[in-house]
Enzyme design. Sequence first.
Site, PDB file in Angstrom:
ATOM      1  N   ILE A  17      36.373  37.037  28.410  1.00 12.38           N
ATOM      2  CA  ILE A  17      37.607  36.373  27.971  1.00 12.38           C
ATOM      3  C   ILE A  17      37.397  34.863  27.860  1.00 12.38           C
ATOM      4  O   ILE A  17      37.844  34.224  26.900  1.00 12.38           O
ATOM      5  CB  ILE A  17      38.749  36.701  28.967  1.00 12.38           C
ATOM      6  N   ASP A  36      29.871  27.771  33.989  1.00 12.24           N
ATOM      7  CA  ASP A  36      29.600  29.150  34.395  1.00 12.24           C
ATOM      8  C   ASP A  36      28.481  29.173  35.421  1.00 12.24           C
ATOM      9  O   ASP A  36      27.612  28.297  35.442  1.00 12.24           O
ATOM     10  CB  ASP A  36      29.235  30.024  33.187  1.00 12.24           C
ATOM     11  N   VAL A  59      32.325  27.769  40.823  1.00 14.61           N
ATOM     12  CA  VAL A  59      33.662  27.226  41.105  1.00 14.61           C
ATOM     13  C   VAL A  59      34.042  27.327  42.580  1.00 14.61           C
ATOM     14  O   VAL A  59      34.932  26.612  43.044  1.00 14.61           O
ATOM     15  CB  VAL A  59      34.758  27.914  40.254  1.00 14.61           C
ATOM     16  N   TYR A 148      41.104  41.820  45.171  1.00 10.65           N
ATOM     17  CA  TYR A 148      41.205  41.263  43.809  1.00 10.65           C
ATOM     18  C   TYR A 148      42.688  41.134  43.427  1.00 10.65           C
ATOM     19  O   TYR A 148      43.138  40.071  42.983  1.00 10.65           O
ATOM     20  CB  TYR A 148      40.474  42.174  42.826  1.00 10.65           C
ATOM     21  N   THR A 182      35.733  44.009  28.702  1.00 15.34           N
ATOM     22  CA  THR A 182      34.666  43.062  29.079  1.00 15.34           C
ATOM     23  C   THR A 182      33.840  43.684  30.207  1.00 15.34           C
ATOM     24  O   THR A 182      34.177  44.744  30.736  1.00 15.34           O
ATOM     25  CB  THR A 182      35.233  41.727  29.604  1.00 15.34           C
TER      26      THR A 182
HETATM   27  N1  LIG Z   1      38.669  42.117  31.647  1.00 16.29           N
HETATM   28  C1  LIG Z   1      39.833  42.460  32.138  1.00 16.29           C
HETATM   29  O1  LIG Z   1      40.290  43.588  31.949  1.00 16.29           O
HETATM   30  C2  LIG Z   1      40.670  41.490  32.925  1.00 16.29           C
HETATM   31  C3  LIG Z   1      41.972  41.860  33.244  1.00 16.29           C
HETATM   32  C4  LIG Z   1      42.777  41.000  33.956  1.00 16.29           C
HETATM   33  C5  LIG Z   1      42.281  39.766  34.351  1.00 16.29           C
HETATM   34  N2  LIG Z   1      41.009  39.418  34.035  1.00 16.29           N
HETATM   35  C6  LIG Z   1      40.546  38.100  34.500  1.00 16.29           C
HETATM   36  O2  LIG Z   1      40.047  37.352  33.411  1.00 16.29           O
HETATM   37  C7  LIG Z   1      39.027  36.470  33.887  1.00 16.29           C
HETATM   38  C8  LIG Z   1      37.784  36.663  33.052  1.00 16.29           C
HETATM   39  O3  LIG Z   1      37.365  38.006  33.189  1.00 16.29           O
HETATM   40  P1  LIG Z   1      36.350  38.717  32.193  1.00 16.29           P
HETATM   41  O4  LIG Z   1      36.855  40.073  31.986  1.00 16.29           O
HETATM   42  O5  LIG Z   1      36.072  37.848  31.031  1.00 16.29           O
HETATM   43  O6  LIG Z   1      35.086  38.805  33.171  1.00 16.29           O
HETATM   44  P2  LIG Z   1      33.531  38.678  32.857  1.00 16.29           P
HETATM   45  O7  LIG Z   1      32.863  39.216  34.075  1.00 16.29           O
HETATM   46  O8  LIG Z   1      33.213  39.247  31.523  1.00 16.29           O
HETATM   47  O9  LIG Z   1      33.318  37.092  32.784  1.00 16.29           O
HETATM   48  C9  LIG Z   1      33.540  36.273  33.908  1.00 16.29           C
HETATM   49  C10 LIG Z   1      32.677  35.035  33.788  1.00 16.29           C
HETATM   50  O10 LIG Z   1      32.882  34.259  34.975  1.00 16.29           O
HETATM   51  C11 LIG Z   1      31.626  33.820  35.456  1.00 16.29           C
HETATM   52  N3  LIG Z   1      31.684  33.580  36.897  1.00 16.29           N
HETATM   53  C12 LIG Z   1      31.749  34.503  37.907  1.00 16.29           C
HETATM   54  N4  LIG Z   1      31.745  33.880  39.097  1.00 16.29           N
HETATM   55  C13 LIG Z   1      31.716  32.558  38.851  1.00 16.29           C
HETATM   56  C14 LIG Z   1      31.692  31.406  39.670  1.00 16.29           C
HETATM   57  N5  LIG Z   1      31.679  31.498  41.007  1.00 16.29           N
HETATM   58  N6  LIG Z   1      31.666  30.182  39.099  1.00 16.29           N
HETATM   59  C15 LIG Z   1      31.624  30.069  37.735  1.00 16.29           C
HETATM   60  N7  LIG Z   1      31.636  31.117  36.903  1.00 16.29           N
HETATM   61  C16 LIG Z   1      31.681  32.347  37.451  1.00 16.29           C
HETATM   62  C17 LIG Z   1      30.676  34.966  35.101  1.00 16.29           C
HETATM   63  O11 LIG Z   1      29.321  34.545  35.111  1.00 16.29           O
HETATM   64  C18 LIG Z   1      31.168  35.372  33.726  1.00 16.29           C
HETATM   65  O12 LIG Z   1      30.548  34.625  32.701  1.00 16.29           O
HETATM   66  C19 LIG Z   1      38.827  36.789  35.371  1.00 16.29           C
HETATM   67  O13 LIG Z   1      39.578  35.885  36.163  1.00 16.29           O
HETATM   68  C20 LIG Z   1      39.410  38.189  35.487  1.00 16.29           C
HETATM   69  O14 LIG Z   1      39.852  38.468  36.784  1.00 16.29           O
HETATM   70  C21 LIG Z   1      40.189  40.255  33.329  1.00 16.29           C
END
Ligand SMILES: NC(=O)c1ccc[n+]([C@@H]2O[C@H](COP(=O)([O-])OP(=O)(O)OC[C@H]3O[C@@H](n4cnc5c(N)ncnc54)[C@H](O)[C@@H]3O)[C@@H](O)[C@H]2O)c1
Length: 239
Positions: A17, A36, A59, A148, A182
């Site tokens: 995302i 990242d 982060v 979570y 994702t």
């Molecule tokens: N995919 C879904 O269905 C979904 C649903 C609800 C919420 N979200 C939220 O959306 C956000 C993005 O999720 P996504 O699906 O793109 O996940 P993803 O795993 O595809 O991407 C997450 C990114 O965050 C980076 N990351 C992880 N830990 C980190 C840290 N400590 N410092 C810096 N970067 C870090 C990872 O390397 C990765 O590039 C998250 O907060 C997730 O909880 C996702």
Amino acid sequence: MSAEGATVLITGGAAGIGFEIARAVTARGARALIWDIDAASLERAAAELPGCGAVAADVSDADSVARAIAEGPEPTHLVNNAGILGPDMGFDAADAGAIDRVLAVNLRGPLLVTSAFLNARVEHGAASILNMSSIAGFNGGARGRAVYGATKGAILALTQAMARDLAPALRVNALAPGIIDTEIQAGLFADRAALEATAAGIPLARLGQPSEVAAAAAWLLFDAAYVTGEVIRVAGGRK
Ligand SMILES: NC(=O)c1ccc[n+]([C@@H]2O[C@H](COP(=O)([O-])OP(=O)(O)OC[C@H]3O[C@@H](n4cnc5c(N)ncnc54)[C@H](O)[C@@H]3O)[C@@H](O)[C@H]2O)c1
């Protein structure tokens, strides 16, 4: 309101995302600044999105955040997007280390990054912060992923507090995605077929795409001039 002249800091922006948000704000004429923890993903993202800034940062780590913000450029907008799911953990099997890691990335992270952002930011007419929650913040999350869900509920509360305390200079809103296609979802399902089978429980009958979350993000960041302290579900009707 114009995105021109904006520099949008997106944590976890190298994949999923976050990367689509980087692409969307770039298409609007803003500069994306991706932070990242994953160096290989960062390199790929920077190659795919010419002009974006790419900085290695964890982060959850105050020193890492301080180093990353010092690298510049100074941001005008912030997307607190980085998040992790954490391991499958029942209520009868609490693992202190696993709990702390999810809290550190999903909750301490946005607090540390917001603080660094506020101290470095350059003013912009459409300035705003966007926090990434989840429908798990409303419904508690999947079985075994309560930590979570709890962090995503906390993000909703944090968004209310930030919107109040940072107004009128900054608008602060949250997005609550549903099941978006994702890598994070791969951790929840045995295989692709199991993931796709969840579509049966979604009113719009399909998984969401990262670009669909990004479109809502760009609207909240740049266009929603009289919207603050709100959360928008991007979940195909799922609650
Ligand atoms: N995919 C879904 O269905 C979904 C649903 C609800 C919420 N979200 C939220 O959306 C956000 C993005 O999720 P996504 O699906 O793109 O996940 P993803 O795993 O595809 O991407 C997450 C990114 O965050 C980076 N990351 C992880 N830990 C980190 C840290 N400590 N410092 C810096 N970067 C870090 C990872 O390397 C990765 O590039 C998250 O907060 C997730 O909880 C996702």
